[in-house]
Design a protein around this motif. Structure first.
Motif: not given
Length: 354
Positions: A12-24, A167-181
């Motif tokens: 999603t581009p900056d300036g959209s009506v949606f604010k998404v995780g990558s923006h934060h 996932l390929p074997l030994n790929t590092p992974s993490l669960v990181l939920e969306n948050g809040v400003e």
């Protein structure tokens, strides 16, 4: 990490009506003196020809760049055909080169359709795939599979999304939920609250059946739908108000006047792993939450959260939600631990270990 450069390839581009995780994340990373570029899903010249209101004509490979108040560079590539039909890798690579991020230390991708960039540019930086949804259809599924084969790590927004990946074997992974400003959504004073509210896209994933049933069962309570609408049935109850899209900065004020935040997700498989952006925003704003019971949401145990299966149960739980305390003080306390600043710290710690 003052000299680190992070390239984000996002939905999603900056300036959209949606604010998404990558923006934060872009904002919080830039505040830490990290160089950040946020490149959004390419726009199609074919679409521009049919709807010139969406794009400003330019001869360059992108629709303009901007630097926000935090120092993040934002850009959106232009390509000939929709990215669903062509990978668009060379066009994305040209934009990344133009803004000086070909040598980024980390490439964080949450838009699998932009996987073509990796084949076109062959960047030396670490590739982190950040899936936000479950992808089961062409071409997103095929491009996601390619991403998984070349990624150095995966950061998923829910365990339900992560579990569906091979996932390929030994790929590092993490669960990181969306948050809040947090500072933006916590109310500074209390006002009279009433009714239900939904903020987000109203599309093929939206559960209109349950929303209509909730409205019909509570005729004295308003049901406000905030967001662009691409799917709407006829014959909706009169207490449903369609507010349309509103700027992100206006959303907290709307939430502070409501009692219950709705997350009505239908049975589409893509909904099972979603980490809804509005969940912690609702709680931070003092609302109770009435939501469809999905795998991702069942993993949470926040105060005054009511999860339903089907329209009938949604009606029953809507009355319990209306009888709950307003504001939802305990929910506000729990949301305080989900601030984007803390999420960014976790992300940086993870990146440093790759």
């Amino acid at each position: 990490m003052a000299t680190v450069k992070i390239l984000m390839l996002s939905h999603t581009p900056d300036g959209s009506v949606f604010k998404v995780g990558s923006h934060h994340y872009a904002r919080e990373l830039s505040k830490r003196s990290i160089s950040v570029a946020h490149v959004s899903t390419p726009r199609s010249l074919i679409h521009r020809a049919f709807d010139r209101s969406l794009f400003r004509p330019r001869a360059s490979a992108h629709s303009g760049t901007a630097i926000d108040i935090f120092g993040t560079i934002h850009a959106t590539p232009l390509i000939m055909a929709p990215i669903q039909l062509q990978p668009g890798g060379p066009s994305i690579a040209r934009v990344v080169s133009d803004i000086g991020f070909s040598d980024a230390n980390f490439i964080v991708i949450d838009q699998p359709l932009m996987a073509g960039y990796l084949a076109a540019a062959r960047p030396e930086g670490k590739v982190i795939y950040r899936p936000t949804d479950t992808y089961t259809t062409w071409p997103a599924k095929q491009r996601q599979d390619h991403l998984l084969g070349v990624s150095d790590a995966v950061v998923a927004t829910s365990s339900a999304v992560l579990e569906r990946l091979t996932l390929p074997l030994n790929t590092p992974s993490l669960v990181l939920e969306n948050g809040v400003e947090l500072q933006k959504f916590m109310p500074s004073r209390e006002v009279v609250r009433s009714g239900f509210i939904y903020v987000g896209a109203v599309d093929y994933r939206f559960d209109w059946e349950s929303v209509a049933a909730i409205a019909a069962a509570n005729p004295s309570e308003g049901v406000t739908i905030v967001g662009p609408v691409t799917s709407r049935p006829n014959g909706l109850p009169g207490n449903i108000v369609m507010a349309g899209g509103v700027p992100y900065d206006q959303v907290p004020g709307l939430l502070h006047r409501a009692r219950i935040g709705l997350i009505p997700l239908n049975t589409s498989d893509v909904n099972q792993g979603r980490s809804p952006m509005k969940y912690y925003e609702y709680l931070a704003a003092g609302l109770s939450v009435l939501a469809t019971s999905t795998q991702a949401l069942r993993e949470r145990t926040s105060a005054q959260t009511f999860l339903y299966e089907g329209a009938s149960e949604a009606v029953t739980l809507s009355r319990l939600a209306l009888a709950s305390d307003a504001p939802n003080v305990e929910g506000m306390r729990e949301a305080a631990a989900q601030d984007w600043a803390a999420k960014t710290d976790f992300l940086l710690q993870f990146l440093q270990k790759i």
